[in-house]
Scaffold this motif. Sequence first.
Motif, mmCIF file in Angstrom:
data_model
loop_
_atom_site.group_PDB
_atom_site.id
_atom_site.type_symbol
_atom_site.label_atom_id
_atom_site.label_comp_id
_atom_site.label_asym_id
_atom_site.label_seq_id
_atom_site.Cartn_x
_atom_site.Cartn_y
_atom_site.Cartn_z
ATOM 1 N N ASN A 3 0.811 -1.210 0.000
ATOM 2 C CA ASN A 3 0.000 0.000 0.000
ATOM 3 C C ASN A 3 0.846 1.262 0.000
ATOM 4 O O ASN A 3 0.429 2.279 -0.516
ATOM 5 C CB ASN A 3 -0.952 0.012 1.193
ATOM 6 N N ASP A 4 2.018 1.206 0.587
ATOM 7 C CA ASP A 4 2.882 2.381 0.635
ATOM 8 C C ASP A 4 4.299 2.018 0.226
ATOM 9 O O ASP A 4 4.870 1.067 0.749
ATOM 10 C CB ASP A 4 2.905 2.977 2.045
ATOM 11 N N THR A 23 -5.270 0.562 -12.072
ATOM 12 C CA THR A 23 -4.935 1.326 -10.874
ATOM 13 C C THR A 23 -5.973 1.062 -9.790
ATOM 14 O O THR A 23 -7.053 0.525 -10.058
ATOM 15 C CB THR A 23 -4.876 2.839 -11.173
ATOM 16 N N GLU A 26 -3.925 4.727 -6.052
ATOM 17 C CA GLU A 26 -2.596 5.115 -5.594
ATOM 18 C C GLU A 26 -2.285 6.571 -5.948
ATOM 19 O O GLU A 26 -2.711 7.081 -6.971
ATOM 20 C CB GLU A 26 -1.513 4.224 -6.228
ATOM 21 N N THR A 28 1.060 9.126 -6.439
ATOM 22 C CA THR A 28 2.504 9.257 -6.568
ATOM 23 C C THR A 28 2.866 10.674 -6.159
ATOM 24 O O THR A 28 2.295 11.638 -6.680
ATOM 25 C CB THR A 28 2.966 8.974 -8.005
ATOM 26 N N HIS A 64 -2.666 11.272 -9.128
ATOM 27 C CA HIS A 64 -3.351 9.984 -9.037
ATOM 28 C C HIS A 64 -3.498 9.483 -10.468
ATOM 29 O O HIS A 64 -4.210 10.100 -11.262
ATOM 30 C CB HIS A 64 -4.740 10.129 -8.402
ATOM 31 N N VAL A 81 4.908 6.228 -3.430
ATOM 32 C CA VAL A 81 3.570 5.823 -3.847
ATOM 33 C C VAL A 81 2.796 5.460 -2.591
ATOM 34 O O VAL A 81 3.281 4.691 -1.760
ATOM 35 C CB VAL A 81 3.613 4.621 -4.816
ATOM 36 N N THR A 82 1.615 6.050 -2.451
ATOM 37 C CA THR A 82 0.773 5.751 -1.291
ATOM 38 C C THR A 82 -0.634 5.416 -1.762
ATOM 39 O O THR A 82 -1.050 5.781 -2.866
ATOM 40 C CB THR A 82 0.689 6.936 -0.313
ATOM 41 N N CYS A 83 -1.350 4.745 -0.906
ATOM 42 C CA CYS A 83 -2.747 4.439 -1.162
ATOM 43 C C CYS A 83 -3.514 4.735 0.124
ATOM 44 O O CYS A 83 -3.183 4.187 1.179
ATOM 45 C CB CYS A 83 -2.914 2.983 -1.580
ATOM 46 N N GLN A 87 -5.991 -1.352 -1.083
ATOM 47 C CA GLN A 87 -6.178 -1.511 -2.517
ATOM 48 C C GLN A 87 -7.110 -2.679 -2.801
ATOM 49 O O GLN A 87 -6.968 -3.757 -2.222
ATOM 50 C CB GLN A 87 -4.840 -1.749 -3.199
ATOM 51 N N ARG A 91 -2.015 -2.930 -8.651
ATOM 52 C CA ARG A 91 -1.914 -2.125 -9.866
ATOM 53 C C ARG A 91 -0.974 -2.793 -10.854
ATOM 54 O O ARG A 91 -0.002 -3.452 -10.465
ATOM 55 C CB ARG A 91 -1.473 -0.698 -9.563
#
Length: 114
Positions: A3-4, A23, A26, A28, A64, A81-83, A87, A91
Amino acid sequence: FENDLKPHVHTDELCVLNVYLKTSGEETIFFDGVIEPDDEIAVDNGNLYYMVKTDKLTKAESFHANTGDAWLLCTRQPHQVTCATKQSDVRDILQIYFMDLPFDEVVKHFEVLN
């Protein structure tokens, strides 16, 4: 995919064109500031990168990506990159690496002149 993916810079290619096939929310994020390695090195799909300390970095910009988008990334600039949520899917990205052309040169090849 985790996730991160914490702030890092790549050491192999100069930039990468990411084509996002799927996707899942996420983000960036790119940072400006002093790049200091964080004593760890990891392998990401065969391309070396290292984590960077965050105390001297400030958020510069972010995006995004949506399914079907293509983004050219300067991989020598710290980024992560984070979410925000878990998720729903992993991706999928098609990546085209530019080993000898710097970001600004690649941008020139994609510019459309009026």
